[in-house]
Design a protein around this motif. Structure first.
Motif: not given
Length: 379
Positions: A94, A97-98, A112, A114-116, A128, A147, A150
């Motif tokens: 997570f 990617m964030a 949250q 966009r990552v989900d 995650l 990554r 997002v």
């Protein structure tokens, strides 16, 4: 998404080394464009110039109509997926990617979301909370792709992202990236040395050439087109030999004229080109040229054919289940034929083949250009 245009783009390193020369490429909005060629041909350098990781020595780069030559990488609204994943080992999936979104001070709820969403698309939801070391190579590559997703970039750039994966995983990841392109309807530019990846993934292929042709040709685009167009209509011997697996066979032949017909003579056999090919080859009578025929266009004959018969000795064979590759020998030249698995001969046997002359290619010895097709050059 965005249209990407390279107008006369080149890269010159210290010592006047030209890595990329006069590249003119237009990648339309939502297109999947693949740069393919051997090592040292300048494909990754071209990608890095688009990303802003390499300065452009000459020419102009436009993304969505805006000149990008002096725009910093962070302001180009592109996302790049590297060969080695480039994940932070101490962060969870997570957080990897964030990370880029957090740096940009994006709202937590939006991060949250966009990552989900990216995790759902890439089937990473259950991973995650894991660290990269707990993932397989394919899962790590999907995290690297996530990554990029997002960020909602205008352009996705992929620099040989599958080269570290095993053969079976590369096949599945090719399908996943192609499906991702279909779902996102994104502009994607993908670099690979693997022409199978280029053929199966790209809507447009840019074939580049390395130093094998000398410094003058190194870093130059050879041909641009759809995969099947390049496969069926190669502009020169290099493209013909690079696109297709197994590669096209090339035989040294001499163009002769006999009884009013233009023929090509290999020494062991003589072949009769089609009427159109004969008309185009008439100017080459007396010259040595290359005759090209793909392995799948070599037709096995139980008995010698009346015309265009090639009597060849089997030197090796590779049974692959769906078909068999026979390695064959003329008096002093080698070639490969792809045949039905029911065709069963042993090493040393002499067998008969006829090439499909409608699909045969002829190339100049001097320039390596296709002698029998008019191919418009748009690059």
């Amino acid at each position: 998404m965005a249209k990407v245009e390279l107008k006369g783009v080149g890269k010159i390193y210290d010592g006047n080394v030209h890595a990329v020369k006069n590249s003119n490429i237009t990648i339309e909005d939502r297109e999947f464009c693949v740069f393919v060629g051997p090592s040292g041909c300048g494909k990754s350098t071209t990608l890095r110039m688009i990303a802003g990781l390499e300065d452009i020595s000459e020419g102009e780069l436009y993304i969505d109509g805006e000149l990008m030559n002096d725009v910093p990488p962070k302001d180009r609204n592109i996302a790049m997926v590297f060969q080695n994943y480039a994940l932070y080992p101490h962060m969870s999936v997570f957080d990897n990617m964030a990370f880029g979104l957090k740096i940009r001070k994006i709202d937590k709820a939006e991060i949250q979301r966009r990552v989900d969403e990216a995790a759902r698309i890439l089937d990473l939801t259950q991973y995650l909370d894991r660290k990269p070391k707990a993932l397989s190579g394919g899962q790590r590559q999907r995290v690297a792709v996530g990554r990029a997703i997002v960020r909602n970039p205008k352009v996705f750039l992929f620099d040989e992202p599958l080269s570290n994966l095993d053969a079976k995983l590369r096949v599945s990841m090719r399908a996943e990236i192609s499906d991702l392109h279909h779902r996102l309807q994104a502009t994607m530019i993908y670099v690979t040395h693997d022409q199978v990846e280029a053929m199966t993934m790209g809507t447009k292929i840019v074939v580049m050439r390395g130093t094998d042709a000398g410094e003058e040709m190194a870093g130059r685009i050879q041909q641009i087109g759809s995969p099947l167009y390049l496969y069926n209509h190669p502009i020169n011997k290099f493209v013909a030999g690079f696109i297709g697996t197994p590669p096209m066979n090339f035989l040294n032949v001499k163009v002769i004229e006999k009884d009013g017909k233009v023929l090509v003579d290999e020494g062991s056999f003589t072949l009769t080109p089609t009427a159109d090919q004969q008309a185009r080859l008439k100017a080459s009578v007396g010259k040595d040229i290359y005759f090209g025929i793909r392995p799948e266009d070599m037709n096995f004959q139980k008995t010698p054919a009346a015309e265009n018969n090639m009597q060849l000795k089997i030197t090796n064979k590779e049974p692959l289940g769906a078909d068999t590759h026979y390695f064959l020998q003329t008096k002093d030249q080698a070639l490969v034929a792809r045949v039905d698995p029911d065709v069963d001969y042993q090493l040393g046997d002499v067998v008969n083949f006829t090439p499909d002359m409608e699909r045969a290619k002829f190339f100049s010895k001097e320039t390596e250009e296709n002698l029998c097709e008019d191919i418009e050059k748009k690059w």
